[in-house]
Design an enzyme around this catalytic site. Structure first.
Site, short mmCIF file in Angstrom:
data_model
loop_
_atom_site.label_atom_id
_atom_site.label_comp_id
_atom_site.label_asym_id
_atom_site.label_seq_id
_atom_site.Cartn_x
_atom_site.Cartn_y
_atom_site.Cartn_z
N ALA A 1 0.67 -0.82 -0.16
CA ALA A 1 -0.11 0.02 -0.27
C ALA A 1 1.23 1.27 0.39
O ALA A 1 1.83 0.74 0.55
CB ALA A 1 -1.21 0.41 0.96
N GLY B 1 0.90 -4.40 0.98
CA GLY B 1 -0.59 -4.99 0.16
C GLY B 1 -0.12 -5.77 -0.79
O GLY B 1 -0.90 -6.05 -1.68
N GLU C 1 -0.79 -9.01 -1.00
CA GLU C 1 -2.46 -9.90 -0.46
C GLU C 1 -2.80 -9.70 -1.53
O GLU C 1 -3.61 -10.74 -2.00
CB GLU C 1 -2.37 -8.37 0.68
CG GLU C 1 -2.29 -9.18 1.74
CD GLU C 1 -2.82 -7.61 3.56
OE1 GLU C 1 -2.20 -6.50 2.26
OE2 GLU C 1 -2.80 -7.84 4.14
N GLU D 1 5.39 -5.01 6.82
CA GLU D 1 4.60 -4.50 7.39
C GLU D 1 4.78 -4.30 8.77
O GLU D 1 4.56 -2.91 9.89
CB GLU D 1 2.49 -4.02 7.62
CG GLU D 1 2.38 -4.01 6.71
CD GLU D 1 1.81 -5.00 5.37
OE1 GLU D 1 2.78 -6.46 5.68
OE2 GLU D 1 0.71 -5.36 5.01
N1 CO8 Z 1 4.32 2.92 -0.67
C1 CO8 Z 1 5.79 4.36 -1.59
N2 CO8 Z 1 6.33 4.73 -1.84
C2 CO8 Z 1 7.23 3.51 -1.83
C3 CO8 Z 1 6.38 1.78 -1.55
C4 CO8 Z 1 5.20 2.05 -0.65
N3 CO8 Z 1 4.47 0.86 -0.39
N4 CO8 Z 1 7.14 1.08 -2.28
C5 CO8 Z 1 8.92 2.15 -2.47
N5 CO8 Z 1 8.24 2.90 -3.01
C6 CO8 Z 1 8.57 4.57 -3.19
C7 CO8 Z 1 10.34 4.66 -2.05
O1 CO8 Z 1 9.94 5.50 -1.10
C8 CO8 Z 1 11.35 5.21 -3.62
O2 CO8 Z 1 10.28 6.21 -3.56
P1 CO8 Z 1 11.37 7.62 -3.92
O3 CO8 Z 1 12.91 7.61 -4.71
O4 CO8 Z 1 10.74 9.13 -3.70
O5 CO8 Z 1 13.19 7.85 -2.67
C9 CO8 Z 1 10.90 3.95 -4.42
O6 CO8 Z 1 9.31 3.85 -4.35
C10 CO8 Z 1 11.71 3.28 -4.61
O7 CO8 Z 1 12.24 2.59 -3.71
P2 CO8 Z 1 13.48 2.74 -2.65
O8 CO8 Z 1 14.67 3.40 -2.87
O9 CO8 Z 1 13.24 1.59 -1.13
O10 CO8 Z 1 14.34 1.20 -3.50
P3 CO8 Z 1 15.16 0.14 -3.42
O11 CO8 Z 1 15.24 -0.67 -4.06
O12 CO8 Z 1 15.95 0.52 -1.55
O13 CO8 Z 1 14.11 -1.01 -1.94
C11 CO8 Z 1 12.06 -1.73 -0.88
C12 CO8 Z 1 13.05 -1.45 -2.39
C13 CO8 Z 1 12.44 -3.15 -0.05
C14 CO8 Z 1 10.80 -2.89 -1.64
C15 CO8 Z 1 11.59 -0.80 -0.58
O14 CO8 Z 1 11.15 0.32 -1.32
C16 CO8 Z 1 10.50 -1.19 0.60
O15 CO8 Z 1 11.15 -1.69 2.07
N6 CO8 Z 1 9.20 -0.37 0.67
C17 CO8 Z 1 8.30 -0.31 2.00
C18 CO8 Z 1 7.45 -2.32 1.48
C19 CO8 Z 1 6.95 -2.00 2.48
O16 CO8 Z 1 7.03 -1.73 4.24
N7 CO8 Z 1 5.30 -2.75 1.99
C20 CO8 Z 1 3.73 -2.10 3.03
C21 CO8 Z 1 4.07 -1.34 2.59
S1 CO8 Z 1 2.31 -1.02 4.53
C22 CO8 Z 1 1.12 -2.64 3.23
O17 CO8 Z 1 1.31 -2.76 2.39
C23 CO8 Z 1 -0.77 -2.17 4.35
C24 CO8 Z 1 -1.76 -3.19 3.78
C25 CO8 Z 1 -2.71 -2.38 4.13
C26 CO8 Z 1 -3.38 -2.83 3.36
C27 CO8 Z 1 -4.01 -2.46 2.03
C28 CO8 Z 1 -4.86 -0.84 1.96
C29 CO8 Z 1 -4.55 -0.53 1.10
#
Ligand code: CO8
Length: 258
Positions: free
Chosen positions: A66, A109, A112, A132
């Site tokens: 998400a 998400g 999911e 998460e």
């Molecule tokens: N949301 C928003 N932005 C994101 C997300 C995300 N989930 N994932 C990545 N991005 C963005 C980063 O902020 C970054 O943006 P910017 O270039 O502006 O800094 C860009 O994407 C690239 O990401 P990274 O620089 O971090 O890339 P890496 O290769 O270093 O890392 C990862 C990749 C490991 C995937 C890392 O980005 C990460 O950990 N992302 C978050 C993963 C996460 O925690 N997901 C769970 C989110 S919470 C959730 O899903 C709850 C669901 C609940 C139900 C659904 C309701 C709708």
């Protein structure tokens, strides 16, 4: 649709392809995208020319979860008023088979959403998980429940409580994905699978999907009862006659979805 650029679509025979397209945020799922995705899937579900939906991300990311930016400062009341899980319920109600073409990150998400799909074709590069817990929350779109049903309690607890990413091979061994393919073939193989499913009798596909999914929600005797009913109902279809006659005549069947 309010903004279709975050979802790219095309059709290939009886297969409708939807590509999630938010590359700057690794295909993070926001509310508008989920509303549009649900609406698009419902329109394909109602379209007699479409038999299978193929849902893909990009090579780098299926969906990294998400959109955290949308939730970072939200209160409980704000989160509840968004009513976002309605969109997920709409996707859960799609009757036609959904094939997922997964490459790269399928997290939170994103994992999911992958579990809402019926057949998951996964690149050897995929990284799958429910991270998460690392950002102070927990899965909320079925992650704890579908995961526990797919992989069992012990593995689900490991994935949800540690937030670690699984490799494609681990995900296959746990039964979380259907097939793992070489990275250069992740989309083509998923398309091949979607096309081969689309060649089957459409009503059989929908009955079979419903019946398999019932294993997640119903008791064994209830689900067996419904399976029997769905099986009998197929003998009211022209495609059943065609399928069995074609077998007897040693030819390929031509299914019409009736
Ligand atoms: N949301 C928003 N932005 C994101 C997300 C995300 N989930 N994932 C990545 N991005 C963005 C980063 O902020 C970054 O943006 P910017 O270039 O502006 O800094 C860009 O994407 C690239 O990401 P990274 O620089 O971090 O890339 P890496 O290769 O270093 O890392 C990862 C990749 C490991 C995937 C890392 O980005 C990460 O950990 N992302 C978050 C993963 C996460 O925690 N997901 C769970 C989110 S919470 C959730 O899903 C709850 C669901 C609940 C139900 C659904 C309701 C709708």
């Amino acid at each position: 649709m309010s903004d279709s650029s975050h979802l790219l679509t095309e059709t290939n025979g009886h297969v409708a392809v939807i590509r999630i397209n938010r590359p700057k945020v690794l295909n993070a799922l926001n509310l508008t995208l989920m509303q549009d995705l649900a609406a698009l899937m419902e329109s394909y579900d109602a379209d007699d020319d479409i038999r299978v939906i193929l849902l893909a991300g990009s090579e780098r990311a299926w969906a990294a979860g998400a959109d955290i930016g949308d939730m970072a400062t939200a209160t409980r009341a704000e989160m509840e008023s968004r009513d976002q899980f309605t969109q997920w319920n709409r996707i859960k109600s799609i009757k036609k088979p959904i094939v997922a073409a997964v490459s790269g990150f399928a997290l939170g998400g994103g994992c999911e959403l992958m579990m809402h799909c019926d057949v998951v074709i996964c690149s050897e590069t995929a990284k799958i998980g429910q991270p998460e817990i690392n950002i102070g929350v927990m899965p909320g779109a079925g992650g704890t429940q579908r995961l526990a049903r797919a992989v069992g309690k012990a593995v689900a607890m490991d994935i949800v409580l540690s937030g670690r990413f699984l490799s494609a091979q681990e995900s296959l061994a746990y039964g979380l994905v259907s097939r793992v393919v070489p990275k250069e073939h992740w989309f083509n193989e998923a398309m091949n699978v979607a096309q081969s499913i689309a060649a089957k009798a459409p009503i059989s596909l929908q009955h079979a999907k419903e019946s398999v999914l019932n294993a997640e929600e119903q008791s064994l005797s209830e689900a067996l009862g419904r399976e029997r009913e769905l099986f009998y109902m197929l003998f009211d279809t022209q495609d059943q006659t065609e399928g069995m006659t074609a077998f007897m005549e040693k030819r390929r069947p031509t299914f019409i979805g009736k």
